[in-house]
Design an enzyme around this catalytic site. Structure first.
Site, PDB file in Angstrom:
ATOM      1  N   ARG A   1       2.034  -5.067   6.060  1.00  0.00           N
ATOM      2  CA  ARG A   1       1.124  -3.903   5.297  1.00  0.00           C
ATOM      3  C   ARG A   1       1.924  -2.741   5.464  1.00  0.00           C
ATOM      4  NH1 ARG A   1      -5.081  -2.810   4.577  1.00  0.00           N
ATOM      5  NH2 ARG A   1      -4.737  -0.952   3.427  1.00  0.00           N
TER       6      ARG A   1
ATOM      7  N   GLU B   1     -12.173  -4.811  -5.158  1.00  0.00           N
ATOM      8  CA  GLU B   1     -12.576  -3.506  -4.791  1.00  0.00           C
ATOM      9  C   GLU B   1     -11.772  -2.510  -5.510  1.00  0.00           C
ATOM     10  OE1 GLU B   1     -11.808  -5.553  -2.134  1.00  0.00           O
ATOM     11  OE2 GLU B   1     -13.882  -5.909  -1.968  1.00  0.00           O
ATOM     12  N   ASN B   2     -10.809  -2.924  -6.114  1.00  0.00           N
ATOM     13  CA  ASN B   2      -9.815  -1.898  -7.085  1.00  0.00           C
ATOM     14  C   ASN B   2     -10.743  -1.426  -8.308  1.00  0.00           C
ATOM     15  OD1 ASN B   2      -6.602  -3.029  -5.999  1.00  0.00           O
ATOM     16  ND2 ASN B   2      -7.865  -1.626  -5.131  1.00  0.00           N
TER      17      ASN B   2
ATOM     18  N   ASP C   1       0.767  -1.229   0.075  1.00  0.00           N
ATOM     19  CA  ASP C   1      -0.087   0.007   0.035  1.00  0.00           C
ATOM     20  C   ASP C   1       0.715   1.316   0.077  1.00  0.00           C
ATOM     21  OD1 ASP C   1      -2.379   1.257   0.112  1.00  0.00           O
ATOM     22  OD2 ASP C   1      -2.740   1.107   2.200  1.00  0.00           O
TER      23      ASP C   1
ATOM     24  N   ARG D   1       0.248   7.557  -2.657  1.00  0.00           N
ATOM     25  CA  ARG D   1       0.762   8.689  -1.755  1.00  0.00           C
ATOM     26  C   ARG D   1       2.330   8.794  -1.918  1.00  0.00           C
ATOM     27  NH1 ARG D   1      -1.364   5.918   3.326  1.00  0.00           N
ATOM     28  NH2 ARG D   1      -1.962   4.327   1.724  1.00  0.00           N
TER      29      ARG D   1
ATOM     30  N   ARG E   1       0.087   9.099 -10.058  1.00  0.00           N
ATOM     31  CA  ARG E   1      -0.172   7.765  -9.498  1.00  0.00           C
ATOM     32  C   ARG E   1       0.349   6.605 -10.179  1.00  0.00           C
ATOM     33  NH1 ARG E   1      -3.751   7.540  -5.296  1.00  0.00           N
ATOM     34  NH2 ARG E   1      -4.165   5.262  -5.819  1.00  0.00           N
TER      35      ARG E   1
ATOM     36  N   SER F   1      -7.443  -5.921  -5.925  1.00  0.00           N
ATOM     37  CA  SER F   1      -8.516  -6.417  -5.093  1.00  0.00           C
ATOM     38  C   SER F   1      -9.734  -6.268  -6.018  1.00  0.00           C
ATOM     39  CB  SER F   1      -8.670  -5.711  -3.911  1.00  0.00           C
ATOM     40  OG  SER F   1      -9.266  -4.457  -4.009  1.00  0.00           O
TER      41      SER F   1
HETATM   42  C1  FPP Z   1      -1.816   0.031  -3.453  1.00  0.00           C
HETATM   43  O1  FPP Z   1      -1.254   1.410  -3.523  1.00  0.00           O
HETATM   44  C2  FPP Z   1      -1.400  -0.694  -4.590  1.00  0.00           C
HETATM   45  C3  FPP Z   1      -1.944  -1.203  -5.529  1.00  0.00           C
HETATM   46  C4  FPP Z   1      -3.561  -1.169  -5.562  1.00  0.00           C
HETATM   47  C5  FPP Z   1      -1.383  -1.753  -6.696  1.00  0.00           C
HETATM   48  C6  FPP Z   1      -0.257  -2.613  -6.282  1.00  0.00           C
HETATM   49  C7  FPP Z   1       0.324  -3.238  -7.491  1.00  0.00           C
HETATM   50  C8  FPP Z   1       1.603  -3.042  -7.743  1.00  0.00           C
HETATM   51  C9  FPP Z   1       2.553  -2.852  -6.799  1.00  0.00           C
HETATM   52  C10 FPP Z   1       2.328  -3.663  -8.961  1.00  0.00           C
HETATM   53  C11 FPP Z   1       2.467  -4.999  -8.676  1.00  0.00           C
HETATM   54  C12 FPP Z   1       2.653  -5.642 -10.172  1.00  0.00           C
HETATM   55  C13 FPP Z   1       2.478  -7.017 -10.542  1.00  0.00           C
HETATM   56  C14 FPP Z   1       3.044  -7.525 -11.717  1.00  0.00           C
HETATM   57  C15 FPP Z   1       2.046  -7.798  -9.419  1.00  0.00           C
HETATM   58  P1  FPP Z   1      -2.554   2.601  -3.545  1.00  0.00           P
HETATM   59  O2  FPP Z   1      -2.411   2.979  -4.830  1.00  0.00           O
HETATM   60  O3  FPP Z   1      -3.515   2.190  -2.931  1.00  0.00           O
HETATM   61  O4  FPP Z   1      -1.733   3.886  -2.832  1.00  0.00           O
HETATM   62  P2  FPP Z   1      -2.351   4.983  -1.875  1.00  0.00           P
HETATM   63  O5  FPP Z   1      -2.990   4.347  -0.813  1.00  0.00           O
HETATM   64  O6  FPP Z   1      -1.307   5.836  -1.509  1.00  0.00           O
HETATM   65  O7  FPP Z   1      -3.430   5.565  -2.887  1.00  0.00           O
END
Ligand code: FPP
Length: 256
Positions: free
Chosen positions: A204, A83-84, A36, A40, A49, A81
């Site tokens: 996390r 939810e994403n 996560d 940010r 982003r 997820s």
């Molecule tokens: C959370 O950060 C991250 C994600 C929803 C995506 C995670 C994906 C990757 C790190 C790439 C993985 C790649 C592969 C090929 C498996 P956020 O966007 O929720 O950050 P925020 O909470 O700061 O907005």
């Protein structure tokens, strides 16, 4: 410590040695990570982003290799997820395309590095091209003997539990299963993680104190380490801290 003879882009990769502060005999066998803070991380630098997600991929590559080098048997990450999908369409498309690019670009290294990859989640609804790449990655790494790398994609813990309940109900209706025989083992064999052990440690990043629908069944007895580090900044030092925290715990599994 296992020494991996890894080759990356034609260069021999130097394995990272387990830090001396860590006890090699008391490492978690299986680590799960909620990655996560990509957004940010980018916002803090005045960047879009998408750059945070790209940097998140770099952190993931580093973490997978560190886990392998340090003797962890399995790494399970929450990549996308259920939810994403509620994120802006542009970001969802970016993430799915990023997964495709990463799989295309990294598959050769994953094979050479003996990584055994699997995808956990409601994969059926993903774009065809991504599904093809996932199948190719699974098929070409199944015989590998190195770290098991599980990428949770369109994964939701509740959906996984509902799917499992449905599969068991269908077996019961078809006369293949006596409902009275359903126990924890039979139930867990219907989960996406059927062939996997439960995580010993959940990490996390970005300081959030939530499970966010991740591995609701499997994390029942896992130790939890929450760090303020944003995922793109997660490095060897952050992993070492998580493992030191894990080694400071006494796991009782409900006993005394
Ligand atoms: C959370 O950060 C991250 C994600 C929803 C995506 C995670 C994906 C990757 C790190 C790439 C993985 C790649 C592969 C090929 C498996 P956020 O966007 O929720 O950050 P925020 O909470 O700061 O907005």
């Amino acid at each position: 410590m296992r020494q991996s003879s890894l080759i990356n882009s034609g260069k021999k990769r130097v394995s990272s040695i387990l830090p001396s502060e860590l006890d090699s005999g008391r490492l978690p066998d299986h680590i799960a990570i909620i990655m996560d803070g990509n957004g940010r991380w980018a916002k803090g630098r005045g960047l879009p982003r998408s750059i945070g997600h790209k940097q998140g991929v770099e952190a993931l590559k580093k973490t997978l290799r560190l886990c392998d080098d340090w003797g962890i048997s399995a790494l399970t990450v929450y990549a996308f997820s259920t939810e994403n999908w509620s994120r802006p369409g542009e970001e969802v498309s970016f993430l799915l395309t990023l997964f495709e690019h990463v799989l295309q670009k990294e598959l050769e290294s994953l094979i050479e590095e003996q990584v055994k990859i699997n995808f956990l989640g409601d994969i059926g609804v993903l774009p065809d091209k991504l599904k093809e790449l996932m199948k190719k990655a699974i098929d070409s790494t199944q015989g590998n003997k190195g770290i098991r790398f599980n990428v949770c994609t369109n994964y939701g813990g509740r959906r996984e539990l509902v799917f499992a309940a449905k599969k068991l109900a269908l077996k019961a209706v078809n006369g293949e299963l006596d409902p009275n025989l359903i126990d924890e083992e039979i139930f867990s064999n219907e989960l996406f993680t059927a062939k996997e052990t439960d995580p010993d440690l959940l990490i996390r990043t970005s300081g959030e104190n939530r499970l966010s629908n991740f591995l609701l069944w499997q994390l029942a007895y896992s130790e939890i380490h929450i760090t303020n580090v944003l995922w793109p900044d997660f490095d060897a030092n952050a992993l070492k801290k998580a493992l030191l925290d894990y080694q400071s715990r006494l796991r009782r599994f409900g006993g005394v």
